[in-house]
Write an enzyme that holds these catalytic residues in place. Structure first.
Site, short mmCIF file in Angstrom:
data_model
loop_
_atom_site.label_atom_id
_atom_site.label_comp_id
_atom_site.label_asym_id
_atom_site.label_seq_id
_atom_site.Cartn_x
_atom_site.Cartn_y
_atom_site.Cartn_z
N LYS A 210 41.07 -44.96 -12.72
CA LYS A 210 39.71 -44.61 -12.30
C LYS A 210 39.66 -43.30 -11.52
CE LYS A 210 37.59 -49.20 -12.28
NZ LYS A 210 38.61 -49.87 -13.06
N LEU A 211 40.80 -42.70 -11.25
CA LEU A 211 40.80 -41.35 -10.67
C LEU A 211 40.42 -40.30 -11.70
CD1 LEU A 211 43.99 -41.55 -8.41
CD2 LEU A 211 41.59 -41.57 -7.68
#
Length: 753
Positions: A210-211
């Site tokens: 999710k980065l």
């Protein structure tokens, strides 16, 4: 090194016989001493340290229960006959092409074995055999259909594999009743280490994924902010900030931190609350079967292993006969390594006891080696896409191994399948999705290759010889431009594909155009509610052939970047457009848009659904008339075609309405009323509706299974009898209401997911 670190974290929840005051700071935090890492022998002893089996036993029971339920749900027992139709021309997508489904009645047998395996895991009955029954059939079903792959199904298979190697039947199991020697006996610490590390990886790697810039900037799951579950947040924040801060920011922080914070006593209670709230929300947001409940069941694994004993000790004594053990008298086990103490007596004076080197057997060393290798492999697989390069279609490798959950959302605008007869050159078009039951092939080159190969085998039965098949698929990922994902000029039947080489006919994702998404929002906010817009990006030398429906009036093309030529096919005219120019295209006719600039072209369609707009205008007028009738302000007599508006029984009025517009309006009003009633229903009514729905789903699965088992045992009955049996299995709950929320999704704001 990673394996060592995980083992240390996992041991943090293991109680040691010493009181807390006598422990070092390191022991208080991690549950081990640094001497436990001083050598390979001590490390093996640590991983095989005797540990309370209670928490593992409770998890085994919950996991088996959830998997038994899952067999009828997401595994598909209840609709198995629709999926595996004997002799039907269906294209399938197994991981390995040699994998094929068995005849339908035998597929039911496979599911029976899987269900009995899950039931055996839950009860701890013939535990190893039950685990093998479950995982062998589970992985067969899993590999049989790539289109059903997802991360949580992959997780179930991994946990089932781990439990097969563990001593999960040492607590609250039928095996313990059959074999007193294993009842309430220790399990080695590595049993907990593997499970805890697996759940840590699920959370943490999902957070790392999710980065990705799309997630951080709020483009991956922006539509979720409109769901009713986020209404409390929308009382204090605009929907854009709810999407950015709550959906994306909250999801990122939780995934990155939950796996760590669950390990430590000080933070565990708070994280329990947040992960429980998170998974309960997910159960309402997505159709993900038992995943939310399975993740809830894993959370107690991070507590002290004896928590069930302390929990059930609070129950009344007369109930404890059927409840798990609360006694702390745990039997020793050959699976564990025990620290032996040697006492010496010199001239009748006792000296302090001396710890002897524990007896470490070969199986203890193998358990430690397996733990290390498995953990390293699980950290490696999410980043192993340099191996499986053929699967890289705008996502990184095989989705099921990556834990990149919900990072990518896709929207398909245009799908065209063209075939060409290899002998006579005839060209035709196929309905997208013909001969298949899934739509996932549109996004993955390996599945597209399998689909094209299957079509090439089926089309000769329809007098199409040596078919060439071309796909023109337009997709937007994470709210970008709609663009082609595969080269429409390549015959996929003859195209090369390898899992170990980059896909040569995959079109590159136009990431350089990603900043345009901010401009998209500005343009869309400037339009009225009846005007819709589609953003297109295309490559030099290619063209888009499009048909504008007669319902779409006032359709125009606006160039945002590059240069295009627009050909109006019916008029046989060409128009050249550059940046900032636009052209209106006729409805009910084909046109082609050629990209003639050196770089990609970007343009947008702006259109109004005139038919829908006129219908909404009529609905507004009818609603106003209906309101005047209800409040008594309507003074004019109604013409016959509008008189059904005055009826109190909308269903009866709908039947009696002669005007199609009035009938459609009344049908819409009745659906809105029903959805409102369902949403405002009390908790008991919702639970009853949920239970009834699940009952009929499970009922069909078991009845169809019984029919299949009878067919295998004594053969097929007469066709008329078989039809009656299937009709009985298909019986639905009274007044079943299906997909009403989806039907009204655009009419009442948003549907319940």
């Amino acid at each position: 090194m990673l394996a060592v670190t995980e083992a240390l974290w996992c041991s943090a929840c293991v109680r040691i016989g010493q009181t807390r005051s006598t422990k070092s700071k390191m022991e208080q935090i991690f549950g081990f001493k640094k001497e436990d890492l001083s050598s390979w022998q001590s490390f093996v002893a640590l991983l095989n340290r005797p540990t309370d089996p209670a928490s593992l036993g409770i998890f085994r029971c919950l996991f088996g229960l959830l998997m038994a339920i899952d067999v009828t749900q997401e595994r598909g027992l209840s609709h198995l006959d629709y999926k595996y139709l004997d002799g039907a021309p269906v294209c399938r997508f197994p991981l390995f092409n040699f994998l094929q489904p068995l005849p339908m009645d035998w597929m039911y047998m496979v599911y029976v074995v899987m269900f009995l395996g899950a039931l055996g895991i839950m009860l701890g009955c013939f535990y190893r055999l039950s685990c093998f029954m479950f995982i062998s059939t589970y992985w067969y079903i899993f590999f049989l259909d790539k289109t059903a792959w997802n991360n949580h199904s992959y997780l179930y298979g991994l946990i089932g594999f781990q439990l097969t190697l563990m001593d999960g039947n040492r607590y609250w199991s039928i095996d313990g009743l059959r074999r007193p020697s294993i009842r309430n006996s220790h399990v080695p610490l590595w049993n907990y280490t593997l499970l805890r590390t697996q759940i840590f990886i699920v959370y943490f790697i999902a957070g790392i994924k999710k980065l990705d810039a799309d997630w951080v900037e709020g483009y991956s799951m922006s539509y979720l902010a409109h769901h009713w579950l986020f209404d409390p947040f929308k009382l204090i924040l605009p929907v854009e900030l709810v999407s950015l801060l709550v959906v994306h920011g909250g999801g990122l922080i939780l995934d990155l931190t939950a796996g760590y914070l669950l390990f430590f006593d000080a933070t565990r209670p708070y994280v329990f609350f947040f992960v429980s709230y998170f998974h309960c929300m997910n159960s309402q947001l997505f159709s993900i079967g038992m995943f939310s409940y399975t993740m809830l069941a894993t959370s107690p694994l991070f507590c002290y292993p004896d928590w069930p004993r302390r929990f059930f000790a609070h129950f009344p004594g007369f109930l404890r006969v059927a409840l798990p053990f609360t006694s702390t008298d745990i039997q020793p086990s050959h699976s564990c390594v025990y620290q032996e103490i040697q006492k010496t007596n010199v001239k009748h004076q006792e000296t302090p006891p001396v710890a002897k080197a524990p007896k470490i057997r070969f199986k203890h060393k193998m358990a430690a080696i397996f733990t290390i290798i498995y953990i390293m492999e699980q950290f490696f697989l999410p980043y192993s896409h340099f191996i499986t390069q053929g699967y890289n279609n705008w996502t990184n490798g095989l989705y099921g191994y990556s834990w990149d959950m919900m990072v990518h959302s896709r929207n398909h605008q245009h799908v065209k399948i063209t075939y060409k007869d290899g002998k006579n050159g005839d060209v035709g078009y196929l309905n997208p999705g013909v001969f298949t039951q899934t739509r996932r092939w549109k996004d993955h080159g390996d599945m597209l290759k399998q689909y094209a190969t299957c079509l090439s085998h089926l089309l000769p039965h329809y007098n199409i010889s040596d078919p060439e098949i071309y796909f023109d698929i337009w997709v937007s990922i994470n709210e970008r431009f709609q663009q082609r994902i595969f080269d429409p000029r390549v015959d996929i039947v003859k195209a090369d594909w390898s899992p170990f080489k980059p896909n040569p006919w995959l079109m590159p994702l136009l990431v350089d155009l990603s900043p345009w998404r901010t401009k998209f929002s500005e343009i869309e906010s400037s339009l009225d509610n009846q005007t819709e817009i589609v953003f297109i990006a295309d490559f030099p030398g290619l063209h888009l052939e499009n048909f504008v429906s007669e319902d779409l009036g006032n359709t125009s093309i606006h160039v945002l970047q590059g240069k295009v030529n627009v050909e109006i096919v019916q008029e046989k005219k060409n128009y050249s457009l550059q940046l900032g120019e636009q052209i209106k295209v006729p409805a009910g006719a084909y046109h082609k848009v050629y990209t003639v600039s050196e770089g990609p072209s970007c343009y947008m369609y702006i259109y109004v659904n005139t038919t829908e707009a006129a219908l909404q205008e009529n609905f507004t007028k009818l609603f106003e008339i209906q309101e005047r009738i209800r409040n008594g302000t309507e003074t004019e007599p109604l013409p016959p075609e509008l008189q059904p508006l005055a009826a109190d029984d909308l269903e009866g009025a709908e039947v009696n309405a002669t005007d199609p517009i009035v009938r459609l309006f009344l049908k819409r009003q009745r659906r809105i009323k029903e959805v409102k009633k369902r949403r405002e229903a009390g908790t008991l009514e919702k639970l009853e509706r949920f239970a009834v729905k699940k009952y009929y789903t499970i009922r069909r699965g078991f009845l169809m299974t019984a029919i299949a088992m009878r067919n295998l045992a004594v053969g097929l009955p007469p066709l008329e009898q078989l039809k009656r049996e299937v009709d009985f299995a298909n019986m639905k709950e009274p007044q079943a209401e299906t997909n009403q929320d989806n039907q009204l999704k655009d009419e009442v704001g948003h549907g319940e997911l």
